[in-house]
Design an enzyme around this catalytic site. Structure first.
Site, PDB file in Angstrom:
ATOM      1  N   ASP A 174       0.845  -1.194   0.000  1.00 13.22           N
ATOM      2  CA  ASP A 174       0.000   0.000   0.000  1.00 13.22           C
ATOM      3  C   ASP A 174       0.882   1.247   0.000  1.00 13.22           C
ATOM      4  O   ASP A 174       1.858   1.331   0.755  1.00 13.22           O
ATOM      5  CB  ASP A 174      -0.912   0.016   1.231  1.00 13.22           C
ATOM      6  CG  ASP A 174      -1.985   1.077   1.133  1.00 13.22           C
ATOM      7  OD1 ASP A 174      -3.025   0.814   0.513  1.00 13.22           O
ATOM      8  OD2 ASP A 174      -1.781   2.181   1.677  1.00 13.22           O
ATOM      9  N   GLU A 217      -4.688   2.496  -4.470  1.00 13.69           N
ATOM     10  CA  GLU A 217      -3.234   2.601  -4.318  1.00 13.69           C
ATOM     11  C   GLU A 217      -2.663   1.341  -3.691  1.00 13.69           C
ATOM     12  O   GLU A 217      -1.623   1.366  -3.052  1.00 13.69           O
ATOM     13  CB  GLU A 217      -2.860   3.826  -3.469  1.00 13.69           C
ATOM     14  CG  GLU A 217      -3.308   3.793  -2.033  1.00 13.69           C
ATOM     15  CD  GLU A 217      -4.691   4.404  -1.798  1.00 13.69           C
ATOM     16  OE1 GLU A 217      -4.961   4.771  -0.652  1.00 13.69           O
ATOM     17  OE2 GLU A 217      -5.480   4.519  -2.753  1.00 13.69           O
TER      18      GLU A 217
END
Length: 298
Positions: A174, A217
């Site tokens: 992440d 993301e």
């Protein structure tokens, strides 16, 4: 049955004929492969095809990052052309701003946050269907597997690993503090950051590994024949590689980092959901301990 003497032989008729008429040239097309309007197609011929947010556009892409009439495409002889129509977010061809340019097969045309792919007339139907398959299995922005295809791959690899008693490990990656990047520099700059990070992930994985973008993301990598310690080494190398890059969202130099959670296949973690939940728990711990780190869920 006798032949009419006034009827020339078949072979002579063939020789004297003009032969089959050449097939008329097929149109090329553009397909929306990322963003609003995903999967839409427009054929391109001599008539100009206008693309934009307006309902009057021939290819309608209803997103605020796209101008009302953003660009136009047309064929002139054997050449296909692209022209920007004074768009606020200048039309980009393969990531380079353009006013007008000829197109070649496979070109990517970026309009705001949407990406179109140009497919030449030479094999348009076969290529179009291949593109639809790519849309179904890949994330167009990063060219990685999408979440659905990644999950299908994990299911197969879990079954194979359990059948042959092989190691299998998952990493979830992440991007740290990504929302402020989008908020400050805009989604177009944010997309460029994601593409750069995806490129780093692809350079670090092996041929047998499966890499995917599974969220805005968030990325994931499945490592067959790889235990948690070896996966930790992979994740650390990737984390360090991202940390070493100077990103330039909005033209501003900036360091960006990632946090990574790791979980291995175990008898208690024998499904996709359980493996992902364990890797997510490790990722959460990496975030809570300060970000820019790798954690393993034991």
């Amino acid at each position: 049955m006798s032949r009419d003497p006034h009827d020339p032989p078949t072979t002579q008729r063939t020789i004297l004929s003009d032969g089959p008429r050449p097939a008329s040239p097929r149109s090329a097309c553009v397909v929306v492969i990322h963003g609003e309007g995903l999967g839409r197609r427009a054929d391109i011929d001599t008539a100009r095809v206008r693309v934009g947010r307006s309902q009057e556009a021939d290819l309608h892409i209803p997103h605020n990052s796209v101008s009302r009439l953003h660009c136009e495409l047309w064929r002139d002889g054997d050449t296909y052309w692209l022209r920007d129509l004074g768009a606020t977010n200048t039309t980009r061809l393969n990531d380079t701003p353009v006013a007008q340019s000829a197109l070649v097969d496979g070109d990517h045309i970026t309009l705001g946050e949407s990406i179109l792919k140009f497919i030449s007339h030479s094999s348009v139907e076969a290529r179009y269907h291949e593109e639809i398959y790519q849309l179904a299995t890949h994330d167009a922005l990063t060219e990685m597997y999408n979440r659905r295809h990644f999950i299908e791959t994990v299911e197969k690899e879990i079954a194979r690993a359990m059948r042959h008693q092989r190691a299998l490990t998952m990493c979830i990656i992440d991007v740290d503090l990504f929302k402020p990047i989008n908020d400050r520099y805009g989604h177009i700059s944010g997309d460029q950051v994601l593409k750069q990070i995806a490129g780093l992930v692809r350079r670090h994985v092996r041929n047998d590994d499966a890499a995917a973008r599974i969220g805005g993301e968030e990325f994931a990598v499945l490592l067959p024949e790889c235990g948690p310690e070896a996966a930790y080494g992979f994740a650390e190398r990737l984390r360090e590689a991202v940390e070493a890059v100077v990103f330039r969202p909005g033209g501003q130099p900036q360091r960006i980092t990632v946090s990574i959670g790791i979980a291995a296949l175990t008898p208690e973690r024998d499904t996709v959901s359980r493996m992902m939940a364990a890797a997510d728990a490790a990722l959460y711990r990496a975030k809570s301990e300060g970000r820019n780190r790798v954690c393993i869920e034991h």
